[in-house]
Design a protein around this motif. Structure first.
Motif, short mmCIF file in Angstrom:
data_model
loop_
_atom_site.label_atom_id
_atom_site.label_comp_id
_atom_site.label_asym_id
_atom_site.label_seq_id
_atom_site.Cartn_x
_atom_site.Cartn_y
_atom_site.Cartn_z
N ASP A 144 -5.56 9.50 78.62
CA ASP A 144 -6.54 9.63 77.54
C ASP A 144 -6.79 8.28 76.87
N GLU A 145 -5.77 7.42 76.78
CA GLU A 145 -5.97 6.08 76.22
C GLU A 145 -6.88 5.25 77.11
N PHE A 146 -6.66 5.34 78.41
CA PHE A 146 -7.48 4.61 79.37
C PHE A 146 -8.94 5.05 79.29
N VAL A 147 -9.15 6.36 79.24
CA VAL A 147 -10.51 6.90 79.15
C VAL A 147 -11.17 6.49 77.84
N ASP A 148 -10.42 6.57 76.74
CA ASP A 148 -10.98 6.18 75.45
C ASP A 148 -11.39 4.71 75.44
N GLU A 149 -10.61 3.86 76.07
CA GLU A 149 -10.95 2.44 76.15
C GLU A 149 -12.25 2.23 76.92
N LEU A 150 -12.42 2.98 77.99
CA LEU A 150 -13.64 2.86 78.78
C LEU A 150 -14.87 3.34 78.00
N LEU A 151 -14.66 4.29 77.10
CA LEU A 151 -15.77 4.83 76.33
C LEU A 151 -16.10 4.00 75.10
N THR A 152 -15.16 3.20 74.64
CA THR A 152 -15.36 2.51 73.36
C THR A 152 -15.37 0.99 73.45
N GLN A 153 -14.80 0.42 74.51
CA GLN A 153 -14.70 -1.03 74.59
C GLN A 153 -15.81 -1.63 75.45
N GLU A 154 -16.03 -2.93 75.30
CA GLU A 154 -17.06 -3.62 76.07
C GLU A 154 -16.50 -4.29 77.33
N ARG A 155 -15.19 -4.44 77.39
CA ARG A 155 -14.57 -5.14 78.52
C ARG A 155 -13.22 -4.52 78.83
N THR A 156 -12.98 -4.24 80.08
CA THR A 156 -11.70 -3.68 80.51
C THR A 156 -11.33 -4.25 81.88
N PHE A 157 -10.07 -4.64 82.04
CA PHE A 157 -9.56 -5.16 83.30
C PHE A 157 -10.41 -6.32 83.81
N ASP A 158 -10.68 -7.27 82.92
CA ASP A 158 -11.42 -8.49 83.27
C ASP A 158 -12.81 -8.18 83.82
N THR A 159 -13.36 -7.07 83.36
CA THR A 159 -14.69 -6.63 83.83
C THR A 159 -15.54 -6.22 82.63
N ILE A 160 -16.74 -6.78 82.55
CA ILE A 160 -17.67 -6.38 81.49
C ILE A 160 -18.23 -5.01 81.83
N LEU A 161 -18.11 -4.06 80.93
CA LEU A 161 -18.61 -2.71 81.17
C LEU A 161 -20.10 -2.64 80.83
N PRO A 162 -20.90 -2.08 81.72
CA PRO A 162 -22.35 -1.98 81.44
C PRO A 162 -22.61 -1.19 80.16
N ARG A 163 -23.68 -1.55 79.47
CA ARG A 163 -24.07 -0.82 78.27
C ARG A 163 -24.58 0.57 78.65
N ILE A 164 -24.26 1.54 77.83
CA ILE A 164 -24.75 2.90 78.05
C ILE A 164 -25.35 3.43 76.76
N VAL A 165 -26.14 4.48 76.89
CA VAL A 165 -26.77 5.09 75.72
C VAL A 165 -25.69 5.63 74.79
N LYS A 166 -25.86 5.44 73.49
CA LYS A 166 -24.90 5.95 72.53
C LYS A 166 -24.82 7.47 72.61
N ARG A 167 -23.63 7.97 72.38
CA ARG A 167 -23.42 9.40 72.53
C ARG A 167 -24.27 10.21 71.55
N HIS A 168 -24.37 9.75 70.32
CA HIS A 168 -25.10 10.52 69.32
C HIS A 168 -26.58 10.66 69.69
N VAL A 169 -27.11 9.67 70.42
CA VAL A 169 -28.51 9.75 70.87
C VAL A 169 -28.67 10.89 71.87
N LEU A 170 -27.73 11.00 72.80
CA LEU A 170 -27.78 12.08 73.78
C LEU A 170 -27.60 13.43 73.12
N ALA A 171 -26.78 13.47 72.07
CA ALA A 171 -26.58 14.74 71.35
C ALA A 171 -27.83 15.13 70.57
N GLU A 172 -28.46 14.15 69.92
CA GLU A 172 -29.65 14.44 69.13
C GLU A 172 -30.83 14.87 69.99
N THR A 173 -30.86 14.44 71.24
CA THR A 173 -31.94 14.84 72.15
C THR A 173 -31.58 16.10 72.93
#
Length: 246
Positions: A144-173
């Motif tokens: 769960d820590e690993f997953v949370d990091e992937l959902l909240t951080q911009e970089r993990t394991f020396d890799t820049i994570l691509p930007r994704i749509v914010k969750r609240h935007v998907l919820a509001e739509t």
């Protein structure tokens, strides 16, 4: 060649899938012993066999040596498996490192909707994972820590994570449900309990008033004290031959 992306692979986020790993990191992976000995000629089926044998996760360690985990991530980017295969990796409950590999890969190539839909349920997966640190040591984290990091951080394991749509935007739509805290049921029960206690206290006060019993309400106590004071005063005034107070 071993370092080329599959010819039938689609671009991801507008680039060759391999380019989601930065060039300097890709170079380190291509030059690593694990890549040369274990990743040449792999297909998606034989890659699964390698993933099952993983015993830790991580990025670069020591003198910028890539972990087998990161090497297999890059190999998956080369092979570009279908989303159905990726989801099978993520949903695999038997081999936690196979799941971790699928989770990281999906975070790189998936859409925001796919990422939240597939990864958020894994916040309830508390299994331990070994993490290889930069200094070559190991620490224990949880899925769960690993997953949370992937959902909240911009970089993990020396890799820049691509930007994704914010969750609240998907919820509001209406594409996702609004998140509900795992503690919401406990909070609701506590709130109902407090309201019930308040109601019981009010009913108890009313009953005590009807029975002419002393109550803890300050305004009632004050009124009783004022009435008692007038009676005592009138008794004293009567002894002195004075008119009583009204």
């Amino acid at each position: 060649m071993a370092n080329r992306t599959a010819v039938d692979a689609f671009q991801v986020h507008g680039v060759d899938p391999q380019f989601l790993i930065e060039k300097i990191t890709r170079t380190r992976i291509y030059e690593s012993q694990y890549w040369k000995e274990n990743c040449f000629g792999l297909n998606i089926e034989t890659l699964v066999d390698k993933a099952v044998k993983l015993d830790h996760i991580g990025g670069l360690f020591g003198t910028n040596i890539p972990t087998p985990f990161l090497c297999l991530v890059l190999k998956m980017l080369q092979l570009a498996p279908t989303k159905d295969i990726v989801f099978e990796f993520v949903r695999n409950g038997d081999y936690k490192y196979v799941r971790a590999l699928g989770v990281f890969y999906l975070r790189l190539v998936g859409s925001g909707l796919e990422i939240y839909r597939e990864l958020e349920p894994l916040l309830a997966d508390y299994r331990k994972l070994r993490l290889r640190n930069k200094d070559r040591s190991y620490t224990i984290i949880h899925m769960d820590e690993f997953v949370d990091e992937l959902l909240t951080q911009e970089r993990t394991f020396d890799t820049i994570l691509p930007r994704i749509v914010k969750r609240h935007v998907l919820a509001e739509t209406g594409q996702l449900n609004f998140r509900t805290s795992l503690l919401q049921d406990e909070l609701d029960n506590e709130r109902n309990s407090n309201e019930s206690d308040f109601s019981d206290e009010g009913n108890s006060t009313k009953k005590r008033l009807k029975l002419n019993l002393p109550v803890s309400d300050d305004s009632v106590q004050t009124k009783d004290k004022e009435s008692l004071s007038i009676e005592e005063t009138n008794a004293l005034r009567a002894k002195l031959g004075l008119k009583p107070l009204k």
